[in-house]
Scaffold this motif. Sequence first.
Motif, PDB file in Angstrom:
ATOM      1  N   LYS A 142       0.828  -1.212   0.000  1.00  0.00           N
ATOM      2  CA  LYS A 142       0.000   0.000   0.000  1.00  0.00           C
ATOM      3  C   LYS A 142       0.859   1.258   0.000  1.00  0.00           C
ATOM      4  CE  LYS A 142      -3.688   2.346   2.559  1.00  0.00           C
ATOM      5  NZ  LYS A 142      -4.529   2.347   3.795  1.00  0.00           N
ATOM      6  N   LYS A 143       1.961   1.218   0.748  1.00  0.00           N
ATOM      7  CA  LYS A 143       2.836   2.387   0.861  1.00  0.00           C
ATOM      8  C   LYS A 143       3.772   2.547  -0.336  1.00  0.00           C
ATOM      9  CE  LYS A 143       4.829   3.026   4.850  1.00  0.00           C
ATOM     10  NZ  LYS A 143       5.755   2.850   5.998  1.00  0.00           N
ATOM     11  N   HIS A 144       4.352   1.447  -0.808  1.00  0.00           N
ATOM     12  CA  HIS A 144       5.411   1.523  -1.810  1.00  0.00           C
ATOM     13  C   HIS A 144       4.946   1.213  -3.235  1.00  0.00           C
ATOM     14  CE1 HIS A 144       8.631   2.026   1.165  1.00  0.00           C
ATOM     15  NE2 HIS A 144       7.953   1.173   1.911  1.00  0.00           N
ATOM     16  N   TYR A 149      -1.766  -1.776  -5.154  1.00  0.00           N
ATOM     17  CA  TYR A 149      -2.708  -1.929  -4.047  1.00  0.00           C
ATOM     18  C   TYR A 149      -4.120  -1.511  -4.458  1.00  0.00           C
ATOM     19  CZ  TYR A 149      -4.776  -1.561   0.601  1.00  0.00           C
ATOM     20  OH  TYR A 149      -5.597  -1.719   1.690  1.00  0.00           O
ATOM     21  N   GLN A 150      -4.231  -0.441  -5.231  1.00  0.00           N
ATOM     22  CA  GLN A 150      -5.544   0.056  -5.640  1.00  0.00           C
ATOM     23  C   GLN A 150      -6.266  -0.909  -6.576  1.00  0.00           C
ATOM     24  OE1 GLN A 150      -4.789   3.998  -7.200  1.00  0.00           O
ATOM     25  NE2 GLN A 150      -4.100   4.771  -5.205  1.00  0.00           N
ATOM     26  N   GLN A 151      -5.498  -1.760  -7.250  1.00  0.00           N
ATOM     27  CA  GLN A 151      -6.122  -2.745  -8.140  1.00  0.00           C
ATOM     28  C   GLN A 151      -6.552  -4.015  -7.411  1.00  0.00           C
ATOM     29  OE1 GLN A 151      -3.862  -3.444 -11.929  1.00  0.00           O
ATOM     30  NE2 GLN A 151      -2.462  -1.923 -11.062  1.00  0.00           N
ATOM     31  N   ALA A 152      -6.143  -4.145  -6.148  1.00  0.00           N
ATOM     32  CA  ALA A 152      -6.374  -5.390  -5.413  1.00  0.00           C
ATOM     33  C   ALA A 152      -7.857  -5.606  -5.121  1.00  0.00           C
ATOM     34  CB  ALA A 152      -5.578  -5.384  -4.114  1.00  0.00           C
ATOM     35  N   HIS A 153      -8.307  -6.795  -5.433  1.00  0.00           N
ATOM     36  CA  HIS A 153      -9.684  -7.202  -5.143  1.00  0.00           C
ATOM     37  C   HIS A 153      -9.728  -8.102  -3.905  1.00  0.00           C
ATOM     38  CE1 HIS A 153     -13.875  -8.047  -6.098  1.00  0.00           C
ATOM     39  NE2 HIS A 153     -13.641  -9.334  -5.958  1.00  0.00           N
ATOM     40  N   GLY A 154      -8.583  -8.677  -3.568  1.00  0.00           N
ATOM     41  CA  GLY A 154      -8.490  -9.539  -2.407  1.00  0.00           C
ATOM     42  C   GLY A 154      -7.089 -10.108  -2.287  1.00  0.00           C
ATOM     43  N   PHE A 155      -6.858 -10.880  -1.244  1.00  0.00           N
ATOM     44  CA  PHE A 155      -5.569 -11.545  -1.097  1.00  0.00           C
ATOM     45  C   PHE A 155      -5.790 -12.968  -0.614  1.00  0.00           C
ATOM     46  CE2 PHE A 155      -6.173 -10.086   3.261  1.00  0.00           C
ATOM     47  CZ  PHE A 155      -5.611 -11.088   4.036  1.00  0.00           C
ATOM     48  N   LEU A 156      -4.828 -13.820  -0.946  1.00  0.00           N
ATOM     49  CA  LEU A 156      -4.816 -15.205  -0.509  1.00  0.00           C
ATOM     50  C   LEU A 156      -3.438 -15.551   0.007  1.00  0.00           C
ATOM     51  CD1 LEU A 156      -6.804 -16.919  -3.419  1.00  0.00           C
ATOM     52  CD2 LEU A 156      -7.605 -16.627  -1.060  1.00  0.00           C
ATOM     53  N   LEU A 157      -3.340 -16.658   0.710  1.00  0.00           N
ATOM     54  CA  LEU A 157      -2.054 -17.210   1.104  1.00  0.00           C
ATOM     55  C   LEU A 157      -1.673 -18.290   0.095  1.00  0.00           C
ATOM     56  CD1 LEU A 157      -2.593 -17.287   4.948  1.00  0.00           C
ATOM     57  CD2 LEU A 157      -1.430 -15.567   3.580  1.00  0.00           C
ATOM     58  N   ASP A 196      -9.476  -1.426  10.511  1.00  0.00           N
ATOM     59  CA  ASP A 196      -9.808   0.006  10.529  1.00  0.00           C
ATOM     60  C   ASP A 196      -8.643   0.839  11.052  1.00  0.00           C
ATOM     61  OD1 ASP A 196     -12.298  -0.578   9.552  1.00  0.00           O
ATOM     62  OD2 ASP A 196     -13.335  -0.402  11.485  1.00  0.00           O
ATOM     63  N   LYS A 197      -7.999   0.370  12.105  1.00  0.00           N
ATOM     64  CA  LYS A 197      -6.933   1.168  12.734  1.00  0.00           C
ATOM     65  C   LYS A 197      -5.674   1.244  11.880  1.00  0.00           C
ATOM     66  CE  LYS A 197      -8.361   0.836  17.553  1.00  0.00           C
ATOM     67  NZ  LYS A 197      -8.064   0.334  18.929  1.00  0.00           N
ATOM     68  N   VAL A 198      -5.412   0.229  11.051  1.00  0.00           N
ATOM     69  CA  VAL A 198      -4.211   0.274  10.196  1.00  0.00           C
ATOM     70  C   VAL A 198      -4.535   0.742   8.781  1.00  0.00           C
ATOM     71  CG1 VAL A 198      -3.082  -1.537  11.541  1.00  0.00           C
ATOM     72  CG2 VAL A 198      -4.337  -2.154   9.458  1.00  0.00           C
ATOM     73  N   GLY A 199      -5.815   0.937   8.485  1.00  0.00           N
ATOM     74  CA  GLY A 199      -6.197   1.475   7.182  1.00  0.00           C
ATOM     75  C   GLY A 199      -6.242   0.459   6.067  1.00  0.00           C
TER      76      GLY A 199
END
Length: 499
Positions: A142-144, A149-157, A196-199
């Motif tokens: 998200k930072k770098h 990040y803006q294209q992300a729809h979800g994440f998996l392991l 929520d707290k980490v955004g």
Amino acid sequence: MEYVIGVDLGTSAVKVLLVNQQGQVEAECSKEYPLYHDRTGYSEQDPDDWVKKTEAALQELVEQTGIRPATIKGLSFSGQMHGLVLVNEKGQPLRRAILWNDTRTTEECQDIEAAVGLDTFLAITKNRALEGFTLPKLLWVKKHEPDIYQQAHGFLLPKDYVRYQLTGDFAMEYSDAAGTLLLDIANQAWSTEIADKVGVDIQLCPPLVESQACVGTIMPEVSERTGLGPETRVFAGGADNACGAIGAGVLSEGKTMCSAGTSGVVLSYEAAGNLDFGGKVHYFNHAKSDAFYNMGVTLAAGYSLDWFRKTFAEDTSFSELFQKIAEVPVGSRGLLFTPYIVGERTPHADADIRGAFIGADASHMKWDFARAVVEGITFSLNESMNILKNSGKKITSVVSIGGGAKSNEWLQIQADIFNAPIVKLENEQGPGMGAAMIAAVGSDWFASLQDCADAFIKTEKVIEPREEHVSTYETLFAVYQDVYDQTKGLTHALKQFRG
């Protein structure tokens, strides 16, 4: 005869096991894939390499056995934990996966604990924010890499991504979700408070399922590529350590396991999810329903020995290496090694610490150093064992799995340093067997994982500690425990000179 398949998605290779109804491994196949270290501290893999190699291993397994696909009743997964696979709305990876042994996220870890508050964070996740976990990686992207990040729809392991590609089911099971730092461990739900707290958008988190849940069947196109029947049922599976615990029979109170693979793990069963270890060890959901485990980690266990062999004894097999190690006296003639070559996790959560040989003398030979490496790895694992003992755990015996269980000499070193009997299993296959056991229970071969363990797991022998060596190792261990504090400043100062 009916069969199940356990797929173990490791860091260097995927291994698939074909297991019959007696728990015997009928066939196995493994395929390696690349690991990318573009910068110091970076560790990445291409998620589609996992899929291609898993399908290739499954195809080879079916072809070499010649069994009818209809006799394969179920398939399940074990997988390397924590790796971040960000996907777009089509389920396609947006970048390489950032792996469990990637250490670029120290700043993000500090930000997480500051934003949430350490006490609150520990109460929810039961773990400190460390570089290996998934949430810091998500914040790093998200930072770098904000465009990604803006294209992300979800994440998996990792293993969940492979399972998604084989079945079309987009989900994550609890034992792996526990290692993201976004799961409320005790309540088994995603934590909106932390998100929520980490955004972080909580909608990026996939649906949660039980490890033994049937999440679908093999998709037709995957069936064509692998030779598996499209009716083959697929079960969610578990994190590698949770599956390793299942495969070792760590399914009830008092059971403890030591795994010496690439990383090293000391793991003990917990029935409750509301205990407080203060973040000293990891505390995760088990792949057994409504159960938990605590775990200490040595980041470079077998990896340290592999590094030593490749660097200093390249023409020596592991079998020959341990023959030489057996000839060296206990204590390696006054030589100590700390296995911090990629940082450390337990009890020193320090991504910047590095390993050291202490006490090198002109009389020391190559094999003294080799034994010191094995003893140092085991001393590191013993630090986790000590935390468990100091918390009130009674450790009457330890089941040893992984590469460390393949050498009788290393098993004896474990018994002497842990001062506990070491159990060597007859058919030890680590996390892959645990995955196969999940598939066996899901396929209704057994009523429970414990029933399956009773049928599948057999002890080959028990190695008792040697009393005269226990006292020697106790003295050396006290010295070993001083090395971290004595070398921390020096190795941190050297960080600027690393490539």
